[in-house]
Design an enzyme around this catalytic site. Structure first.
Site, short mmCIF file in Angstrom:
data_model
loop_
_atom_site.label_atom_id
_atom_site.label_comp_id
_atom_site.label_asym_id
_atom_site.label_seq_id
_atom_site.Cartn_x
_atom_site.Cartn_y
_atom_site.Cartn_z
N GLY A 238 -58.64 16.54 43.77
CA GLY A 238 -58.86 15.23 44.26
C GLY A 238 -60.07 15.74 45.25
N PRO A 275 -58.14 21.91 41.55
CA PRO A 275 -59.43 21.38 41.66
C PRO A 275 -60.24 21.19 40.37
CG PRO A 275 -59.10 23.72 42.27
CD PRO A 275 -57.97 23.22 41.82
N ARG A 277 -63.75 18.75 40.14
CA ARG A 277 -65.04 18.20 40.71
C ARG A 277 -65.38 19.28 41.71
NH1 ARG A 277 -66.39 12.89 40.46
NH2 ARG A 277 -64.34 12.48 39.97
N ARG A 313 -71.43 8.71 34.25
CA ARG A 313 -70.90 7.95 35.66
C ARG A 313 -71.54 6.71 36.15
NH1 ARG A 313 -70.69 10.34 39.64
NH2 ARG A 313 -68.30 9.79 40.46
N CYS A 343 -80.20 1.35 24.39
CA CYS A 343 -80.12 -0.02 24.19
C CYS A 343 -79.03 -1.00 24.78
CB CYS A 343 -80.54 -0.62 22.95
SG CYS A 343 -81.91 -0.11 22.09
N GLU A 344 -78.67 -0.43 26.09
CA GLU A 344 -77.85 -1.42 26.95
C GLU A 344 -78.59 -1.53 28.36
OE1 GLU A 344 -74.50 -1.84 26.44
OE2 GLU A 344 -74.36 -0.96 24.55
N TYR A 372 -67.70 15.79 35.09
CA TYR A 372 -67.81 14.63 34.31
C TYR A 372 -69.16 14.25 33.80
CZ TYR A 372 -63.35 14.85 36.48
OH TYR A 372 -62.17 15.53 36.85
#
Length: 421
Positions: A238, A275, A277, A313, A343-344, A372
């Site tokens: 975290g 761990p 990230r 993300r 196309c969003e 991520y």
């Protein structure tokens, strides 16, 4: 050390980024081996003198090149699927350094993890505990297990990556865990002798960790007083990283470990850390080229060749990533909406972001994408997965080839062979 993430720098861990993009194309993920080693070392130094095991959260970056680097540094793996187990084992991580987390372990996944002899299961429901007992009994082995405690602590992070509140799907209450230990004599093939807690990701304050660990410590002492041996306490992961310079202030590893030592003072078993990230986030950059500038009625759009399928993300979490040109040229500042070609409308990396004036063909880098990023990528809009490369003190190695169209559709076929079930 990696080069500082500033626009005046055009190298990453000693490798020229312009030359790398010319040779390998864009979009391109680039990971600094030096940065990863330094992050591992910071934790290992702080943990010196303790019985501990660091298990990298594979979900953060599942590239086998990254996992092999973790293994070289004697870091194990925290997995959440059979696929991650396969990746970890094929990267050289020994099973005795692998822990299996996650709320939805299937019978087949549990059976395979038991077959290879992983270190421990972090169990998240009573149904899973009973399934683990049945599968272990069928194999004639004893599974080592820890109960994942949900301490009902707000991690003060994004709601979608908060995992330690009562309304989250993860873990069980201390009251339920207490019942598990009271009945552990009924588990002939599960050795329930561990505690596990993980309250969320991208945490930038020590206080949520302190609250969670205080509750886990009190429960550990209660269990020991009742005669239940606790061989390990897994404190999860975290630790946050810096996504926005001058805004995010990550916790120092030494301060975090000092908190763990204080909260669990007197514990003589093994400490596990997960761990993800923290080890890889800031080690990664995503190189991307400007396709075009589009002037709208109200906004100036900077259209990149990277998109939400490459880096989800910002679209998924409204996450901020610093974006800088890979150039030291002095240019006037322009405010852009930085978008991709998918196309969003959600394919937006930044809104109203000031950058030095850009032109088609310019190379930019999106920072802090080592976690991520590629691990959450997809082939939406039939866009092949980007290449990934590791750099290390002036040299580089491709750790994932750019996906071809043929690779992307492998396994697909027309419905020419009909059968009945």
């Amino acid at each position: 050390m990696t080069d500082a993430p500033a626009s005046a720098h055009v190298t990453w861990d000693g490798v020229d980024l312009h030359a790398l993009a010319e040779r390998l194309g864009a979009p391109l993920y680039v990971y600094s081996a030096s940065h990863i080693r330094n992050r591992i070392a910071s934790l290992q130094t702080a943990l010196r003198g303790t019985d501990h095991l660091i298990c990298f959260a594979v979900k953060a970056n599942s590239n086998r090149g990254v996992l092999a680097l973790m293994h070289e540094q004697r870091v194990g793996a925290d997995i959440v699927s059979a696929g991650e187990l396969w990746r970890a084992l094929h990267a050289g991580v020994p099973p005795e350094r692998i822990v299996f987390s996650g709320v939805g372990k299937s019978e087949a996944e549990i059976a395979e993890a038991l077959r290879v002899g992983i270190l421990r299961f972090n169990v998240e429901s009573h149904d899973e505990l009973l399934l683990l007992q049945r599968v272990a009994l069928a194999q004639g082995v004893v599974a080592r297990a820890a109960v994942r405690i949900n301490p009902d602590v707000d991690a003060l992070t994004h709601a979608k990556i908060s995992t330690g509140k009562a309304e989250n799907k993860f873990g069980v209450s201390i009251d339920e865990a207490r019942r598990w230990f009271a009945a552990r004599g009924e588990l002939s093939h599960v050795q329930l002798d561990g505690l596990h807690v993980h309250i969320g990701s991208q945490i930038l304050s020590l206080e949520p960790f302190r609250q969670a660990l205080q509750r886990v410590a009190a429960f550990w002492r209660e269990l020991v007083a009742q005669g239940h041996p606790i061989a390990s306490i897994d404190v999860g992961g975290g630790l946050g990283v810096c996504y926005r310079e001058g805004h995010d202030h990550p916790i120092d590893a030494a301060a975090y470990v000092a908190l763990v030592r204080e909260a669990l003072a007197g514990f003589e078993g093994r400490l596990l850390f997960e761990p993800g990230r923290y080890l890889v986030g800031e080690a990664g950059v995503l190189l991307t080229r400007v396709i075009r500038l589009k002037q709208g009625e109200e906004r100036s759009f900077l259209v990149l060749d990277a998109a939400m399928n490459d880096l989800a993300r910002p679209s998924l979490y409204d996450a901020w990533h610093d974006i800088v040109p890979v150039s030291g040229e002095a240019r006037p500042m322009i405010t852009y909406d930085i978008v991709g070609p998918v196309c969003e409308t959600g394919d937006t990396f930044a809104t109203a972001r000031a950058l030095p004036a850009c032109a088609p063909g310019d190379l930019l880098m999106i920072l802090t994408v080592g976690a991520y990023g590629a691990s959450m990528a997809s082939t939406y809009n039939s866009r092949p997965l980007a290449a990934e490369v590791m750099v290390d003190a002036g040299r580089y190695a491709v750790v994932r080839q750019r996906q071809s169209f043929e690779d992307m559709v492998a396994g697909e076929q027309p419905a020419n062979h009909w059968e009945t079930a």
